[in-house]
Scaffold this motif. Structure first.
Motif, mmCIF file in Angstrom:
data_model
loop_
_atom_site.group_PDB
_atom_site.id
_atom_site.type_symbol
_atom_site.label_atom_id
_atom_site.label_comp_id
_atom_site.label_asym_id
_atom_site.label_seq_id
_atom_site.Cartn_x
_atom_site.Cartn_y
_atom_site.Cartn_z
ATOM 1 N N HIS A 1 0.840 -1.205 0.000
ATOM 2 C CA HIS A 1 0.000 0.000 0.000
ATOM 3 C C HIS A 1 0.875 1.255 0.000
ATOM 4 O O HIS A 1 1.901 1.286 0.665
ATOM 5 C CB HIS A 1 -0.888 0.040 1.246
ATOM 6 N N VAL A 2 0.425 2.272 -0.738
ATOM 7 C CA VAL A 2 1.061 3.587 -0.736
ATOM 8 C C VAL A 2 -0.066 4.593 -0.490
ATOM 9 O O VAL A 2 -0.728 5.049 -1.421
ATOM 10 C CB VAL A 2 1.799 3.882 -2.064
ATOM 11 N N ALA A 3 -0.281 4.892 0.782
ATOM 12 C CA ALA A 3 -1.365 5.799 1.177
ATOM 13 C C ALA A 3 -0.818 7.214 1.315
ATOM 14 O O ALA A 3 0.371 7.404 1.592
ATOM 15 C CB ALA A 3 -1.967 5.341 2.502
ATOM 16 N N PHE A 4 -1.701 8.206 1.132
ATOM 17 C CA PHE A 4 -1.222 9.582 1.232
ATOM 18 C C PHE A 4 -2.349 10.536 1.591
ATOM 19 O O PHE A 4 -3.530 10.198 1.531
ATOM 20 C CB PHE A 4 -0.559 10.025 -0.076
ATOM 21 N N VAL B 1 1.370 20.758 2.159
ATOM 22 C CA VAL B 1 2.135 19.601 2.622
ATOM 23 C C VAL B 1 1.527 18.331 2.044
ATOM 24 O O VAL B 1 0.308 18.187 1.989
ATOM 25 C CB VAL B 1 2.113 19.515 4.166
ATOM 26 N N VAL B 2 2.396 17.410 1.651
ATOM 27 C CA VAL B 2 1.973 16.070 1.245
ATOM 28 C C VAL B 2 2.738 15.081 2.106
ATOM 29 O O VAL B 2 3.920 15.262 2.366
ATOM 30 C CB VAL B 2 2.213 15.809 -0.266
ATOM 31 N N VAL B 3 2.025 14.067 2.581
ATOM 32 C CA VAL B 3 2.637 12.996 3.363
ATOM 33 C C VAL B 3 2.232 11.672 2.730
ATOM 34 O O VAL B 3 1.054 11.441 2.450
ATOM 35 C CB VAL B 3 2.194 13.036 4.839
ATOM 36 N N VAL B 4 3.229 10.817 2.518
ATOM 37 C CA VAL B 4 3.013 9.502 1.928
ATOM 38 C C VAL B 4 3.528 8.466 2.916
ATOM 39 O O VAL B 4 4.625 8.613 3.450
ATOM 40 C CB VAL B 4 3.771 9.351 0.587
ATOM 41 N N VAL B 5 2.723 7.439 3.171
ATOM 42 C CA VAL B 5 3.168 6.337 4.017
ATOM 43 C C VAL B 5 3.036 5.044 3.208
ATOM 44 O O VAL B 5 1.962 4.704 2.727
ATOM 45 C CB VAL B 5 2.369 6.245 5.332
ATOM 46 N N VAL B 6 4.157 4.359 3.087
ATOM 47 C CA VAL B 6 4.255 3.108 2.342
ATOM 48 C C VAL B 6 4.166 1.968 3.346
ATOM 49 O O VAL B 6 4.805 2.014 4.395
ATOM 50 C CB VAL B 6 5.605 3.048 1.598
ATOM 51 N N ARG B 7 3.387 0.940 3.030
ATOM 52 C CA ARG B 7 3.296 -0.220 3.911
ATOM 53 C C ARG B 7 3.728 -1.482 3.184
ATOM 54 O O ARG B 7 3.217 -1.809 2.111
ATOM 55 C CB ARG B 7 1.863 -0.420 4.407
ATOM 56 N N TYR B 8 4.664 -2.187 3.803
ATOM 57 C CA TYR B 8 5.032 -3.527 3.390
ATOM 58 C C TYR B 8 4.385 -4.469 4.391
ATOM 59 O O TYR B 8 4.731 -4.450 5.578
ATOM 60 C CB TYR B 8 6.560 -3.702 3.394
ATOM 61 N N PHE B 9 3.431 -5.256 3.935
ATOM 62 C CA PHE B 9 2.649 -6.140 4.802
ATOM 63 C C PHE B 9 3.539 -7.210 5.399
ATOM 64 O O PHE B 9 4.301 -7.875 4.704
ATOM 65 C CB PHE B 9 1.514 -6.766 3.997
ATOM 66 N N ALA C 1 3.099 9.071 9.814
ATOM 67 C CA ALA C 1 2.883 10.408 9.246
ATOM 68 C C ALA C 1 3.424 11.483 10.179
ATOM 69 O O ALA C 1 4.108 12.415 9.742
ATOM 70 C CB ALA C 1 1.397 10.630 8.978
ATOM 71 N N GLY C 2 3.124 11.365 11.468
ATOM 72 C CA GLY C 2 3.601 12.346 12.436
ATOM 73 C C GLY C 2 5.116 12.412 12.480
ATOM 74 O O GLY C 2 5.710 13.503 12.539
ATOM 75 N N LEU C 3 5.771 11.258 12.435
ATOM 76 C CA LEU C 3 7.236 11.228 12.438
ATOM 77 C C LEU C 3 7.809 11.841 11.160
ATOM 78 O O LEU C 3 8.817 12.561 11.202
ATOM 79 C CB LEU C 3 7.733 9.793 12.615
ATOM 80 N N ALA C 4 7.167 11.571 10.017
ATOM 81 C CA ALA C 4 7.629 12.152 8.748
ATOM 82 C C ALA C 4 7.504 13.668 8.781
ATOM 83 O O ALA C 4 8.395 14.390 8.314
ATOM 84 C CB ALA C 4 6.841 11.563 7.589
ATOM 85 N N ILE C 5 6.414 14.178 9.345
ATOM 86 C CA ILE C 5 6.217 15.627 9.446
ATOM 87 C C ILE C 5 7.264 16.237 10.394
ATOM 88 O O ILE C 5 7.796 17.310 10.142
ATOM 89 C CB ILE C 5 4.788 15.947 9.913
ATOM 90 N N ALA C 6 7.588 15.536 11.472
ATOM 91 C CA ALA C 6 8.604 16.026 12.408
ATOM 92 C C ALA C 6 9.959 16.169 11.708
ATOM 93 O O ALA C 6 10.677 17.139 11.929
ATOM 94 C CB ALA C 6 8.709 15.082 13.611
#
Length: 117
Positions: free
Chosen positions: A43-46, A82-90, A108-113
């Motif tokens: 998954h590549v959610a954003f 701002v754009v934030v993308v979170v990739v998931r490897y199941f 997402a919070g860590l990426a923004i930090a």
């Protein structure tokens, strides 16, 4: 592109990226760039937020469990452009809706930090 952050929840890897962008087209290009780097990801959610528009995308996760927590992480910090993308490897273990929401929100919070540092 910012330095990615990674968390692991029950063997699933969540990798978060964030960027300042000036337009929706830039946000879409950033998402496409991250997705191209992670072709084997499940998954590549954003989410992205501008003063005039916002968009979330769960990319196959149960509705509201990926894009919405990412969006909430942005809005909670009162950010725009701002754009934030979170990739998931199941990792083989189902996390449930609550687990997914917590993991996507945390990544997402860590990426923004990192973006703000």
């Amino acid at each position: 592109m910012t330095t990615p952050v990674e968390i692991v929840e029950k063997k699933s890897r969540f990798i978060g990226y964030a960027a300042q962008v000036a337009s929706e087209d830039e946000a879409k290009a950033f998402v496409a760039e991250v997705a191209a780097q992670h072709k084997k990801a499940r998954h590549v959610a954003f989410a992205y937020v501008f003063s005039h528009t916002a968009k979330t995308h769960d990319d196959g996760e149960p509705r509201g469990t990926a894009g919405l927590p990412i969006y909430n992480a942005i809005v909670r910090r009162e950010m725009q452009g701002v754009v934030v993308v979170v990739v998931r490897y199941f990792g083989g273990t189902l996390l449930g809706k609550g687990g997914l929401m917590r993991a996507y929100g945390k990544a997402a919070g860590l990426a923004i930090a990192v973006l703000n540092s």
